[in-house]
Design an enzyme around this catalytic site. Structure first.
Site, PDB file in Angstrom:
ATOM      1  N   ASP A  51       0.841  -1.199   0.000  1.00 55.92           N
ATOM      2  CA  ASP A  51       0.000   0.000   0.000  1.00 55.92           C
ATOM      3  C   ASP A  51       0.879   1.253   0.000  1.00 55.92           C
ATOM      4  O   ASP A  51       0.591   2.240  -0.658  1.00 55.92           O
ATOM      5  CB  ASP A  51      -0.869   0.042   1.261  1.00 55.92           C
ATOM      6  CG  ASP A  51      -1.924  -1.039   1.241  1.00 55.92           C
ATOM      7  OD1 ASP A  51      -1.968  -1.787   0.243  1.00 55.92           O
ATOM      8  OD2 ASP A  51      -2.681  -1.137   2.222  1.00 55.92           O
ATOM      9  N   TYR A  52       1.958   1.160   0.786  1.00 58.82           N
ATOM     10  CA  TYR A  52       2.833   2.320   0.917  1.00 58.82           C
ATOM     11  C   TYR A  52       3.444   2.679  -0.428  1.00 58.82           C
ATOM     12  O   TYR A  52       3.461   3.836  -0.849  1.00 58.82           O
ATOM     13  CB  TYR A  52       3.922   2.016   1.942  1.00 58.82           C
ATOM     14  CG  TYR A  52       4.908   3.134   2.116  1.00 58.82           C
ATOM     15  CD1 TYR A  52       4.551   4.285   2.821  1.00 58.82           C
ATOM     16  CD2 TYR A  52       6.182   3.049   1.569  1.00 58.82           C
ATOM     17  CE1 TYR A  52       5.451   5.321   2.975  1.00 58.82           C
ATOM     18  CE2 TYR A  52       7.086   4.081   1.720  1.00 58.82           C
ATOM     19  CZ  TYR A  52       6.721   5.212   2.427  1.00 58.82           C
ATOM     20  OH  TYR A  52       7.615   6.231   2.576  1.00 58.82           O
ATOM     21  N   ASP A  55       0.860   4.274  -2.568  1.00 55.12           N
ATOM     22  CA  ASP A  55       0.597   5.661  -2.164  1.00 55.12           C
ATOM     23  C   ASP A  55       1.685   6.602  -2.671  1.00 55.12           C
ATOM     24  O   ASP A  55       1.413   7.734  -3.062  1.00 55.12           O
ATOM     25  CB  ASP A  55       0.510   5.766  -0.636  1.00 55.12           C
ATOM     26  CG  ASP A  55      -0.754   5.099  -0.104  1.00 55.12           C
ATOM     27  OD1 ASP A  55      -1.665   4.818  -0.912  1.00 55.12           O
ATOM     28  OD2 ASP A  55      -0.812   4.846   1.121  1.00 55.12           O
ATOM     29  N   GLU A 132     -10.038   9.678  14.536  1.00 55.13           N
ATOM     30  CA  GLU A 132     -10.453   8.275  14.735  1.00 55.13           C
ATOM     31  C   GLU A 132      -9.384   7.353  14.158  1.00 55.13           C
ATOM     32  O   GLU A 132      -8.644   7.769  13.283  1.00 55.13           O
ATOM     33  CB  GLU A 132     -11.736   7.976  13.938  1.00 55.13           C
ATOM     34  CG  GLU A 132     -12.910   8.778  14.341  1.00 55.13           C
ATOM     35  CD  GLU A 132     -13.786   9.096  13.141  1.00 55.13           C
ATOM     36  OE1 GLU A 132     -13.709   8.388  12.118  1.00 55.13           O
ATOM     37  OE2 GLU A 132     -14.543  10.077  13.238  1.00 55.13           O
ATOM     38  N   LYS A 134      -7.935   4.628  11.662  1.00 57.90           N
ATOM     39  CA  LYS A 134      -8.274   4.216  10.300  1.00 57.90           C
ATOM     40  C   LYS A 134      -8.250   2.688  10.294  1.00 57.90           C
ATOM     41  O   LYS A 134      -7.186   2.069  10.279  1.00 57.90           O
ATOM     42  CB  LYS A 134      -7.263   4.776   9.301  1.00 57.90           C
ATOM     43  CG  LYS A 134      -7.642   4.499   7.872  1.00 57.90           C
ATOM     44  CD  LYS A 134      -6.776   5.295   6.923  1.00 57.90           C
ATOM     45  CE  LYS A 134      -7.212   5.138   5.480  1.00 57.90           C
ATOM     46  NZ  LYS A 134      -7.264   3.776   5.009  1.00 57.90           N
ATOM     47  N   ARG A 155     -17.969  -1.042  -1.008  1.00 59.56           N
ATOM     48  CA  ARG A 155     -17.661   0.233  -1.636  1.00 59.56           C
ATOM     49  C   ARG A 155     -17.746   0.182  -3.165  1.00 59.56           C
ATOM     50  O   ARG A 155     -18.146   1.145  -3.814  1.00 59.56           O
ATOM     51  CB  ARG A 155     -16.252   0.627  -1.209  1.00 59.56           C
ATOM     52  CG  ARG A 155     -15.730   1.869  -1.819  1.00 59.56           C
ATOM     53  CD  ARG A 155     -14.515   2.273  -1.001  1.00 59.56           C
ATOM     54  NE  ARG A 155     -13.805   3.374  -1.553  1.00 59.56           N
ATOM     55  CZ  ARG A 155     -12.572   3.275  -2.039  1.00 59.56           C
ATOM     56  NH1 ARG A 155     -11.989   2.098  -2.089  1.00 59.56           N
ATOM     57  NH2 ARG A 155     -11.947   4.333  -2.473  1.00 59.56           N
ATOM     58  N   LYS A 341      -1.120   8.195   7.682  1.00 59.62           N
ATOM     59  CA  LYS A 341      -0.762   6.790   7.476  1.00 59.62           C
ATOM     60  C   LYS A 341       0.391   6.380   8.397  1.00 59.62           C
ATOM     61  O   LYS A 341       1.409   7.067   8.467  1.00 59.62           O
ATOM     62  CB  LYS A 341      -0.348   6.556   6.014  1.00 59.62           C
ATOM     63  CG  LYS A 341      -1.495   6.686   5.033  1.00 59.62           C
ATOM     64  CD  LYS A 341      -2.495   5.585   5.227  1.00 59.62           C
ATOM     65  CE  LYS A 341      -2.798   4.708   4.153  1.00 59.62           C
ATOM     66  NZ  LYS A 341      -2.557   4.199   3.036  1.00 59.62           N
ATOM     67  N   CYS A 435      15.664 -36.206   9.352  1.00 58.49           N
ATOM     68  CA  CYS A 435      15.793 -35.140  10.340  1.00 58.49           C
ATOM     69  C   CYS A 435      16.999 -34.262  10.002  1.00 58.49           C
ATOM     70  O   CYS A 435      18.109 -34.778   9.833  1.00 58.49           O
ATOM     71  CB  CYS A 435      15.951 -35.734  11.736  1.00 58.49           C
ATOM     72  SG  CYS A 435      16.132 -34.432  12.971  1.00 58.49           S
ATOM     73  N   CYS A 456      10.264 -35.622  13.447  1.00 61.11           N
ATOM     74  CA  CYS A 456      11.359 -36.567  13.638  1.00 61.11           C
ATOM     75  C   CYS A 456      11.024 -37.363  14.895  1.00 61.11           C
ATOM     76  O   CYS A 456      10.910 -36.778  15.975  1.00 61.11           O
ATOM     77  CB  CYS A 456      12.671 -35.810  13.816  1.00 61.11           C
ATOM     78  SG  CYS A 456      13.932 -36.816  14.625  1.00 61.11           S
TER      79      CYS A 456
END
Ligand code: IVH
Length: 703
Positions: A51-52, A55, A132, A134, A155, A341, A435, A456
């Site tokens: 997301d960063y 943005d 508030e 996010k 949405r 953010k 193993c 194992c």
């Protein structure tokens, strides 16, 4: 939208994967790249950048457009919001468009936002802001008419959403009826976010893992996907909760707008809380100016990891609704609100290698070693890959670029590999057959029915297992004060401790010669070790790391035996006649005693002074019928001030009560500490529960 050949071209040009926005020089290229990422994120549900990073690209586009307003293209992502419309659901038009938010990352950005508002309103006075969290989940719009929920939608593209009313109706945090008429409102549209609390998310994922289902990458995907289930029961089962944070539309019987009758956004939230909606409480503030906003949001970022759910920032809103109306919206976002953010929690890195860790009951856990990457304040270089199936299902290869995420206490987690970026030199990960430790080809790994893990058998039952020793000294098991993991690891490496018995036969003279030890610390260590030699048998048994022999089963067995050795002569039925002990525990305990060397280890421990006879604390609690809480069920909620939660529960049990975990008609007593929340409200609503404060509880039992 791109078809696949264009998509491929973008990949070839390397424009789909840009963490360095400066690489893109042309405006139209930047638009294409952003459109591509919107499509990956919103339509394919499969983003390839964080997301960063998105943005950053978006901000770069905005900056170009600000400098050159005449070149703005109609299809620029700034001119519309991203779409996540799914053809499986009916489209509905929102009563007001659901827009995005502008972003800020630091105090300076917030100052710019504040300046802009003052400029638009031509007023230099301080602006009051409502703040508030996010919430990081799936957006939802709810329409109420004549006090009833008549429609719910996601949405979508912001103008049209997907109708999913039956799913919304299945969620307990959404009231089906809310008395808007009390406030003169005939029809209202509310905005909110569907989220899954981390605890529930972890539980759901564990259940899915044990059933062999694919686990969810993060709570956000699970919540937003949960809104779009075909069967509302599946929506309900995800444990989704909906926070409502905005009233975006309200009209009276005459279809007159009454939204601004209430003057302030904060009043809207109070009204919604009064009507039974879950509105922001923690992280909500009303402040007088932008400096207070900055200090509040920066401070709250520090609390992020301790919250029950994920947030990716804060939302700052002008509180005055008339000012909101006056300054309005861009195509993309309201001018009166901005997101602050938090630091990125997703990033891309390279999978360098896979190591295999051996658990205390022999399970082999693959762990990815990745190129160190900084995520939400922490540098990550190791990430659990859970089991072989996880590696296969994600088609991970050494050398792959991977998308990594860190969320709350859940992760770090590899969301996926990015196969389109492979050069061809990546290598397939071969899960070992034997193993990976010192047993070599002698120990072929086994997979039990219904389990995802390979084990194992020697590490499972045998003694020479570091994790077993670390667990043995831990708080949960023997609780050897001040003798933790680091000492165990150090002495294990030096060969001084090979199994748990060696802890009780340490050469303190030699330890005194080691760096970091003095007479005082060695004396303290010796005293701590001496002290646990008479621990109750339930701790001794639990501290043996016998597969499936948990805390509760250890306690049940310890109640029945005069000496630990008795167990080796038990028949499986002796175990299974105990309520809550099944054949799997029986089999594992018996196998453990039969395994070469284990009994000898216990005998050595006895010779070093450990006492394996039943202690007072092992004996079952005998509760008389006239105990003060005999036959009652009890639940503690909120923060207790005088007692620790575990202690309070134990006291209740000793006085005859049974601790239960939920408020229902089966609950007799609710003891409330500070900041008690929904449990108290629910108990009050039931009217059948005796509610007492912590002080009253203490008084009642004469503690
Ligand atoms: S207000 C018109 N408040 O963030 C303003 N949004 O990028 C509408 N979100 O999809 C947004 N918590 O679902 C607002 N306290 C909050 C929020 C919030 C989460 C989501 C929202 C929207 C996205 C905007």
């Amino acid at each position: 939208m791109y078809n696949s050949s264009e998509e491929k071209k973008l990949f070839e040009e390397g424009k789909h994967f840009l963490s360095k926005p400066a690489v893109i020089s042309s405006y139209s290229d930047l638009i294409k790249v952003l459109q591509y990422h919107e499509w990956r994120y919103a339509v394919k549900n499969d983003p390839v950048i964080s997301d960063y990073e998105y943005d950053q690209l978006f901000d770069q586009l905005k900056a170009i457009e600000k400098e050159n307003p005449d070149i703005i293209q109609q299809d620029s992502p700034t001119q519309r919001v991203a779409s996540d419309l799914n053809p499986d659901f009916d489209p509905v038009t929102h009563l007001t468009p659901m827009l995005s938010l502008g972003n800020s990352y630091n105090a300076e950005d917030l100052q710019d936002f504040d300046k802009q508002i003052k400029k638009l309103t031509k007023n230099e006075d301080d602006v009051a802001y409502s703040i508030e969290p996010k919430y990081d989940g799936g957006s939802i719009a709810l329409v109420y008419e004549d006090d009833r929920l008549i429609r719910a939608a996601t949405r979508g593209n912001g103008v049209e959403g997907e109708e999913m009313t039956p799913n919304a109706k299945a969620l307990p945090s959404i009231p089906l009826k809310a008395m808007f008429s009390k406030y003169g409102i005939h029809r209202a549209e509310l905005r909110g976010e569907a989220i899954i609390p981390l605890k529930i998310f972890n539980r759901v994922n564990k259940e899915r893992e044990s059933k062999g289902h694919k686990i969810f990458a993060n709570p956000r995907n699970a919540a937003s996907g949960g809104l779009r289930m075909k069967d509302p029961n599946e929506t309900r089962e995800r444990g989704i909760e909906v926070f409502v944070f905005q009233m975006s539309y309200a009209v009276d019987k005459n279809e007159q707008d009454v939204l601004t009758n209430f003057k302030k956004h904060s009043e809207h939230l109070n009204l919604l809380a009064d009507l039974g909606f879950k509105v922001p409480t923690s992280g909500r503030a009303l402040v007088n100016d932008i400096e207070e906003v900055a200090s509040f949001v920066i401070d709250y970022e520090g609390k992020r990891e301790s919250l029950d759910y994920e947030i990716d920032g804060m939302v700052v809103k002008v509180d005055d609704l008339l000012v909101q109306e006056e300054i309005g919206y861009t195509q993309h976002h309201p001018r009166w609100a901005i997101a602050f953010k938090f630091k990125a929690k997703q990033a891309t890195t390279t999978l360098l290698d896979v190591e295999y860790q051996i658990g205390k009951v022999g399970s082999i856990t693959p762990v990815a070693k990745v190129e160190p990457v900084f995520l939400a304040g922490v540098t990550i270089s190791s990430i659990s890959l859970h089991n072989e199936e996880f590696i296969k299902s994600k088609d991970l290869r050494i050398g792959d670029k991977v998308l990594v995420e860190r969320a709350g206490d859940v992760i770090p987690y590899i969301v996926k590999s990015l196969p389109d970026l492979r050069s061809g030199s990546e290598t397939v990960i071969k899960f070992p057959k034997y193993c990976p430790r010192n047993h070599g080809e002698k120990s072929t790994l086994v997979q039990y029915e219904g389990e995802a893990a390979w084990r194992c058998p020697i590490c499972q039952y045998g003694r020479d297992n570091l994790q077993k020793i670390i667990f043995h000294v831990s708080k949960d098991a023997m609780d050897i004060d001040g003798f933790g993991k680091s000492n165990v690891e150090r002495f294990y490496e030096m060969g001084w401790i090979q199994d748990i018995s060696d802890i009780y036969n340490l050469d303190y003279e030699k330890i005194l010669e080691l760096d970091g030890f003095g007479q005082k610390s060695v004396d303290k260590m010796r005293a701590s070790i001496e002290k646990v030699k008479t621990n109750p048998n339930r701790r001794m048994l639990y501290g043996l790391s016998i597969h499936h022999l948990g805390k509760k089963a250890s306690k049940l067995l310890a109640e029945k035996i005069n000496h630990i050795y008795e167990l080796k002569d038990w028949a499986p039925e002796d175990f299974t006649t105990i309520k809550d002990i099944g054949p799997v525990v029986a089999e594992n305990v018996l196998k453990w005693f039969e395994f070469p060397g284990n009994l000898e280890m216990l005998e050595r421990m006895e010779s070093y002074g450990l006492d394996f006879t039943q202690k007072e604390e092992d004996k079952p609690l005998v509760i008389s019928d006239d105990a003060p809480l005999a036959g009652k069920t009890i639940l503690f909620t909120g923060t207790l001030v005088n007692l620790k939660r575990g202690e309070a529960k134990k006291i209740a049990e000793e006085n005859g009560a049974k601790n239960i975990s939920a408020v229902s008609k089966n609950l007799d007593i609710l003891v409330v500490g500070e900041k008690a929340g929904s449990k108290l409200a629910k108990a009050e609503a039931l009217g059948t529960v005796t509610i007492m404060t912590e002080a009253e509880f203490i008084d009642f039992l004469n503690l």
